[in-house]
Design a protein around this motif. Sequence first.
Motif, PDB file in Angstrom:
ATOM      1  N   GLN A 194     -15.915  -4.041  10.831  1.00  0.00           N
ATOM      2  CA  GLN A 194     -15.750  -3.277   9.488  1.00  0.00           C
ATOM      3  C   GLN A 194     -15.281  -2.418   8.805  1.00  0.00           C
ATOM      4  O   GLN A 194     -14.264  -2.167   7.909  1.00  0.00           O
ATOM      5  CB  GLN A 194     -16.281  -4.243   8.852  1.00  0.00           C
ATOM      6  CG  GLN A 194     -15.832  -4.503   7.079  1.00  0.00           C
ATOM      7  CD  GLN A 194     -17.286  -5.650   6.440  1.00  0.00           C
ATOM      8  OE1 GLN A 194     -18.356  -5.579   6.699  1.00  0.00           O
ATOM      9  NE2 GLN A 194     -16.455  -5.813   5.546  1.00  0.00           N
ATOM     10  N   TYR A 209     -16.252  -8.289  13.994  1.00  0.00           N
ATOM     11  CA  TYR A 209     -15.636  -8.071  12.867  1.00  0.00           C
ATOM     12  C   TYR A 209     -15.817  -6.433  12.904  1.00  0.00           C
ATOM     13  O   TYR A 209     -17.038  -6.395  12.450  1.00  0.00           O
ATOM     14  CB  TYR A 209     -15.184  -9.005  11.972  1.00  0.00           C
ATOM     15  CG  TYR A 209     -14.423  -8.214  10.925  1.00  0.00           C
ATOM     16  CD1 TYR A 209     -13.217  -7.520  11.629  1.00  0.00           C
ATOM     17  CD2 TYR A 209     -15.320  -7.565   9.476  1.00  0.00           C
ATOM     18  CE1 TYR A 209     -12.761  -6.908   9.945  1.00  0.00           C
ATOM     19  CE2 TYR A 209     -13.929  -7.438   8.391  1.00  0.00           C
ATOM     20  CZ  TYR A 209     -12.944  -6.883   8.386  1.00  0.00           C
ATOM     21  OH  TYR A 209     -12.124  -6.085   7.966  1.00  0.00           O
ATOM     22  N   TRP A 216     -10.460  -5.601  14.267  1.00  0.00           N
ATOM     23  CA  TRP A 216     -10.699  -5.226  12.905  1.00  0.00           C
ATOM     24  C   TRP A 216      -9.270  -5.203  12.455  1.00  0.00           C
ATOM     25  O   TRP A 216      -7.711  -4.902  12.946  1.00  0.00           O
ATOM     26  CB  TRP A 216     -11.696  -4.330  13.025  1.00  0.00           C
ATOM     27  CG  TRP A 216     -10.294  -2.817  13.727  1.00  0.00           C
ATOM     28  CD1 TRP A 216      -9.424  -1.472  13.060  1.00  0.00           C
ATOM     29  CD2 TRP A 216     -10.328  -2.460  15.443  1.00  0.00           C
ATOM     30  NE1 TRP A 216      -8.636  -1.328  14.981  1.00  0.00           N
ATOM     31  CE2 TRP A 216      -9.547  -1.511  16.136  1.00  0.00           C
ATOM     32  CE3 TRP A 216     -11.156  -3.605  16.621  1.00  0.00           C
ATOM     33  CZ2 TRP A 216      -8.820  -1.423  17.279  1.00  0.00           C
ATOM     34  CZ3 TRP A 216     -11.087  -2.915  17.947  1.00  0.00           C
ATOM     35  CH2 TRP A 216      -9.540  -1.874  18.461  1.00  0.00           C
TER      36      TRP A 216
END
Length: 150
Positions: A86, A84, A121
């Motif tokens: 972020q 991920y 994302w």
Amino acid sequence: MGAREVVIREVPVDERAAWEPLWKGYQAFYQVDIPDEATTVTWARLHDPNEPMGVLGAYVDGKLCGIVHYLFHRSCWTIGDYCYLQDLFVSADARNLGLGRALIMAVEEKARAAGASRVHWLTHETNAVARALYDKLAQRPGFIQYRKIF
């Protein structure tokens, strides 16, 4: 003006003073105020080898001008982890140098090296500039995010 040297690398623990203005700039962009305590814990996690998190920086002529935070997490859909991406932020004075793309590609390299099966994302639907880049780099699968904050 000559070509500028761009380097993407991990942001070491002793560069918090250079990282923090970018982190605050990211928060200002999204109109959030993350408490200092959470920032301190985040910085520690980003540098703890036992945490599945990392931070990369985009350096232009030696100056930190962009950051990306990423973390690995399990999935019920694959054997390999997901990555991920972020937080991604580039300072206003360093935009249009390809730093966002370079940071995303560097996270992809980290994810592939770690055996992750994807990088994913989020961005806000109004972030048209970022979305124009993201539409060139990845698929937008059409899912809508829901959340409950506690």
